[in-house]
Scaffold this motif. Structure first.
Motif, short mmCIF file in Angstrom:
data_model
loop_
_atom_site.label_atom_id
_atom_site.label_comp_id
_atom_site.label_asym_id
_atom_site.label_seq_id
_atom_site.Cartn_x
_atom_site.Cartn_y
_atom_site.Cartn_z
N GLY A 24 -0.41 -4.34 -5.15
CA GLY A 24 0.34 -3.66 -4.38
C GLY A 24 1.72 -3.60 -5.00
O GLY A 24 1.89 -3.29 -6.03
N VAL A 79 -0.08 3.65 2.57
CA VAL A 79 -0.35 3.18 2.74
C VAL A 79 -1.52 3.99 3.38
O VAL A 79 -1.35 4.65 4.04
CB VAL A 79 -0.64 1.98 3.91
N THR A 112 -9.52 -1.77 6.20
CA THR A 112 -8.71 -3.19 7.06
C THR A 112 -9.03 -3.40 8.15
O THR A 112 -9.69 -4.79 8.41
CB THR A 112 -7.38 -2.88 6.81
N LEU A 128 -7.69 3.07 3.31
CA LEU A 128 -6.63 2.16 3.26
C LEU A 128 -7.53 0.55 4.55
O LEU A 128 -7.72 -0.15 4.91
CB LEU A 128 -5.76 1.37 2.97
N TRP A 129 -5.80 1.74 5.42
CA TRP A 129 -6.04 1.24 7.13
C TRP A 129 -7.48 1.35 7.95
O TRP A 129 -8.10 0.03 7.64
CB TRP A 129 -5.35 2.24 7.81
N TYR A 157 2.08 -1.31 8.72
CA TYR A 157 0.77 -2.08 7.83
C TYR A 157 0.68 -3.60 7.54
O TYR A 157 -0.08 -4.54 8.41
CB TYR A 157 0.50 -1.53 6.41
N ASP A 207 7.38 -2.36 7.68
CA ASP A 207 5.89 -1.03 6.89
C ASP A 207 5.34 -2.11 8.53
O ASP A 207 4.95 -2.59 8.46
CB ASP A 207 5.44 -1.78 5.49
#
Length: 332
Positions: free
Chosen positions: A59, A3, A11, A7-8, A226, A224
């Motif tokens: 993903g 990730v 999100t 993307l973090w 995320y 994970d």
């Protein structure tokens, strides 16, 4: 799943936007109808499902499976948390039209605190693989405790304020009544808390105790950060609507603690097996599809048996009430 920081950020911005929309909808205090709660519960679950499908498409299948397993687990544990929320609302005599505001802000506090817990948990796991033994043992112990509590004959439950909340109340003082949606008021020249603020802090800080179970549980399904964070976020953000939707149904889920103990025990064993595998011991590894199947299966069976048991209990109480009336009429 790899990730990126972009993307973090996206999100977190997306989740923040959803929270803002939720806050905008519930900004005006009002009694939440079953229809309103039902519609928004479906919306939140649909958003979680779309996110999981997005992980599958953009993903990996494993990431998607881990998210759904984590989301279902966190959602089921959140339902158990609602019992405590009901006790808190009753203890502080929160007016019905203010309850949704309490839950909204309280859940937001819980989400921020859980993010800190998740970051700390991820850092510990990445440095010390043996921590899985501790997590596994803790979940198995928690599962046993849940069974003991479920078998207890003590039906009268009362929520007690934690030390942090008591110290805050002592430090700032609390008004003797609610003042609409105000969190602070001035009384005799001093700024003090309103009961609404105290309840919000109670909901948020109490959820930290629940995180001691749920965070290790989801780390047993995925490592994970995320996926752990997003599964927790989606499970928590729909909690407010679920509170109003379930209402009296919560009392009918008499076997929920047994189901949750089975899930936590299963994940605890999975964690121990994973820890043994990491140390080079040849043991079976439980896959995500199997985990998801077990979790969903336990919840379905628990719900069915709970509703059957509640129905039989209601029939027995009705029969006893009927016998009592008949006896009184004969004596008369």
């Amino acid at each position: 799943m790899d990730v990126s920081m972009t993307l973090w950020v996206l999100t977190i911005l997306g989740l923040s936007a959803l929270i803002a929309v939720d806050f905008f909808i519930g900004r005006k205090p009002h009694d939440v109808s079953t229809k309103e709660a039902g519609i928004w519960t479906v919306v939140w679950i649909a958003l979680a499902a779309l996110f999981g499908l997005g992980l599958l498409l953009f993903g990996t299948a494993q990431a998607s499976g881990e998210f759904f397993a984590g989301f279902v687990t966190e959602k089921s544990l959140s339902v158990d948390n609602l019992f405590v929320f009901i006790l808190i609302m009753a203890k502080f005599s929160v007016p019905s039209h203010l309850q949704q505001r309490v839950l909204l802000v309280g859940v937001l506090i819980a989400l921020v605190l859980r993010a800190i817990f998740i970051a700390a948990g991820a850092a510990i796991i990445s440095s010390f693989s043996w921590v899985f033994f501790i997590f596994g043992a803790f979940l198995i112990y928690t599962a046993w405790k849940l069974i003991q509590e479920a078998r207890s004959d003590d039906e009268e439950e009362e929520w007690e304020e934690n030390r942090l909340l008591k110290s805050v109340e002592k430090r700032f003082g609390v008004a003797d009544r609610y003042h609409g949606t105000k969190l602070f008021i001035r009384e005799n020249g001093k700024r003090i808390l309103t009961p609404l603020m105290v309840v919000m802090l109670a909901i948020g800080t109490t959820d930290v105790l629940f995180a001691l179970d749920s965070i290790p549980a989801i780390f047993g399904l995925t490592q994970d950060p995320y996926i752990v964070f997003t599964a927790n976020a989606f499970a928590l953000m729909g909690l407010r609507q679920l509170y109003f939707l379930l209402g009296g149904l919560l009392r009918k889920l008499v076997h929920l603690s047994y189901g949750l103990s089975a899930i936590l025990g299963f994940i605890g064993v999975k964690l121990v097996l994973h820890a043994l595998h990491e140390t080079g011991v040849h043991v079976p590894v439980i896959s995500i599809p199997v985990s998801l199947g077990v979790i969903c299966g336990v919840l379905i069976i628990t719900t069915i048996t709970s509703l059957i048991a509640s129905k039989k209990q209601a029939e027995r109480e009705a029969a006893e009430a009927g016998d009592g009336k008949a006896k009184d009429s004969v004596e008369a």
